[in-house]
Design a protein around this motif. Sequence first.
Motif, mmCIF file in Angstrom:
data_model
loop_
_atom_site.group_PDB
_atom_site.id
_atom_site.type_symbol
_atom_site.label_atom_id
_atom_site.label_comp_id
_atom_site.label_asym_id
_atom_site.label_seq_id
_atom_site.Cartn_x
_atom_site.Cartn_y
_atom_site.Cartn_z
ATOM 1 N N TYR A 211 4.198 -4.912 7.023
ATOM 2 C CA TYR A 211 3.799 -4.279 5.766
ATOM 3 C C TYR A 211 2.290 -4.446 5.595
ATOM 4 N N ILE A 212 1.716 -3.684 4.696
ATOM 5 C CA ILE A 212 0.317 -3.863 4.315
ATOM 6 C C ILE A 212 0.310 -4.112 2.809
ATOM 7 N N ALA A 213 -0.234 -5.240 2.417
ATOM 8 C CA ALA A 213 -0.365 -5.523 0.988
ATOM 9 C C ALA A 213 -1.774 -5.124 0.570
ATOM 10 N N LYS A 214 -1.869 -4.234 -0.439
ATOM 11 C CA LYS A 214 -3.220 -3.844 -0.843
ATOM 12 C C LYS A 214 -3.811 -4.845 -1.823
ATOM 13 N N GLU A 215 -2.946 -5.583 -2.498
ATOM 14 C CA GLU A 215 -3.439 -6.552 -3.459
ATOM 15 C C GLU A 215 -2.379 -7.629 -3.696
ATOM 16 N N THR A 216 -2.852 -8.863 -3.924
ATOM 17 C CA THR A 216 -1.907 -9.902 -4.351
ATOM 18 C C THR A 216 -2.443 -10.485 -5.645
ATOM 19 N N LEU B 294 9.094 -13.853 1.613
ATOM 20 C CA LEU B 294 9.383 -15.089 2.344
ATOM 21 C C LEU B 294 8.085 -15.733 2.847
ATOM 22 N N GLU B 295 7.130 -14.889 3.229
ATOM 23 C CA GLU B 295 5.864 -15.431 3.716
ATOM 24 C C GLU B 295 5.051 -16.094 2.620
ATOM 25 N N TYR B 296 5.125 -15.532 1.436
ATOM 26 C CA TYR B 296 4.309 -16.051 0.338
ATOM 27 C C TYR B 296 4.971 -17.214 -0.382
ATOM 28 N N ALA B 297 6.271 -17.387 -0.202
ATOM 29 C CA ALA B 297 7.009 -18.395 -0.968
ATOM 30 C C ALA B 297 6.601 -19.812 -0.564
ATOM 31 N N THR B 298 6.447 -20.674 -1.565
ATOM 32 C CA THR B 298 6.057 -22.058 -1.275
ATOM 33 C C THR B 298 7.063 -23.060 -1.835
ATOM 34 N N ARG C 23 13.395 -5.012 11.044
ATOM 35 C CA ARG C 23 13.928 -6.219 10.410
ATOM 36 C C ARG C 23 15.279 -5.956 9.772
ATOM 37 N N PHE C 24 16.284 -6.528 10.377
ATOM 38 C CA PHE C 24 17.620 -6.480 9.797
ATOM 39 C C PHE C 24 17.900 -7.901 9.315
ATOM 40 N N SER D 50 0.825 -1.213 0.000
ATOM 41 C CA SER D 50 0.000 0.000 0.000
ATOM 42 C C SER D 50 0.857 1.261 0.000
ATOM 43 N N ARG D 51 2.117 1.128 0.381
ATOM 44 C CA ARG D 51 3.057 2.258 0.314
ATOM 45 C C ARG D 51 4.475 1.691 0.361
ATOM 46 N N ASN D 52 5.476 2.539 0.415
ATOM 47 C CA ASN D 52 6.858 2.065 0.500
ATOM 48 C C ASN D 52 7.178 1.658 1.943
ATOM 49 N N PHE D 53 7.483 0.381 2.137
ATOM 50 C CA PHE D 53 7.807 -0.105 3.481
ATOM 51 C C PHE D 53 9.285 -0.440 3.603
ATOM 52 N N GLY D 54 10.034 -0.339 2.530
ATOM 53 C CA GLY D 54 11.464 -0.648 2.580
ATOM 54 C C GLY D 54 11.767 -2.065 2.129
ATOM 55 N N LYS D 55 13.012 -2.244 1.705
ATOM 56 C CA LYS D 55 13.409 -3.516 1.120
ATOM 57 C C LYS D 55 13.284 -4.686 2.102
ATOM 58 N N GLU D 56 13.615 -4.440 3.354
ATOM 59 C CA GLU D 56 13.573 -5.534 4.330
ATOM 60 C C GLU D 56 12.148 -6.049 4.483
ATOM 61 N N ALA D 57 11.191 -5.133 4.496
ATOM 62 C CA ALA D 57 9.789 -5.535 4.601
ATOM 63 C C ALA D 57 9.361 -6.286 3.344
#
Length: 325
Positions: free
Chosen positions: A304-309, A85-89, A180-181, A72-79
């Motif tokens: 982070y907030i994802a507005k769409e996947t 990583l959460e979505y990866a299967t 998150r580092f 939904s906005r810029n959260f940075g590369k770490e986010a």
Amino acid sequence: MNRQLKKISIITPFYNEESGADEFFERIVPHLLSLKTSYEIICVNDGSRDKTIEKLVFHHKKNPNVKIVDFSRNFGKEAAVSAGLEYATGDVVIPIDSDLQDPPELIPTLIEKWKEGYDVVTAKRSSRQGESFLKKFTAKHFYRVIRYMSEVEIPVDVGDFRLMDKKVVKALSTMKEKNRFLKGMFAWVGFKQIDVEYERHARFKGSSKWNYWKLWNFALDGILMFSTMPLKIWSYFGFFVSFSAFVYLIYRIIRVIFKGVDVPGYDSTLVIILFLGGIQLIGIGVLGEYIARIFIEVKGRPIYIAKETIGFNEKVTHSSNKRGN
Ligand code: UDP
Ligand code: MG
């Protein structure tokens, strides 16, 4: 050990990368196809202000293995990488920069090492091209300072470009911190590691998204989240200053006994007060840095907030959007 690779997940953060997006897919997809396994490229659009998202949607339509998490906005590369990583299967997960500074040609080598039984294969930069002297200098020393101060061993000259087995990714998902580092977190989880060397090329298109203020804050996160040394060092320093002051006091008393009172030293008094005032402010500042991070952690906001996947049909759990475990 010979492991069977069924699926590979690539994670790529995109922030204002419209100029290089086409080349990125052009370069990486052939390497993935050559592996003859199923794959997914999880593109995280980190609030880009240019046409990056249109480009990503275009590539998703062409190739459904390209999946998109749109922030939904810029959260940075770490986010962004955390979200990926959460979505990866996949059986293995590889975060890679979208600017082609991490060569996709290295992916088959990383997989080879994984097949030999390594759970983490890091890509170590043997050189950096197209970066300023100051950037190279600061990066080099940053990695060494953090290695010295941190409680875990963070490898030198290794970025986020690496291969991780899915059990490593699972272990990472149990780390709920909001600051998150990733380099530190990757090191913290451990597992069987090896590194392969590569040359870091100049950016393909576009410009670096980092400025020195961002880098400084990134370095602070790295040090403060993985070391408590800055908190502890002040007691030793304070002890040293007080002890010296005590020795000086004894010297002054003896001097007064034998030589009498001389002209009162306003200058030295002033210097000492200012010096100690400065030291105290630094000490308070260090406390503030840690407290600020505690504050962010206790708020427990999502990373982070994802507005769409786009493109995910398997059910994924969003661990970072939940509190606690
Ligand atoms: N990036 C991001 N969010 C940001 C900054 C950067 O997702 O706020 C991405 C960027 O699109 C790129 C990667 O992180 O894929 C590395 O960024 P960059 O090339 O600017 O960093 P550098 O290589 O100079 O360290
Ligand atoms: Mg780059």
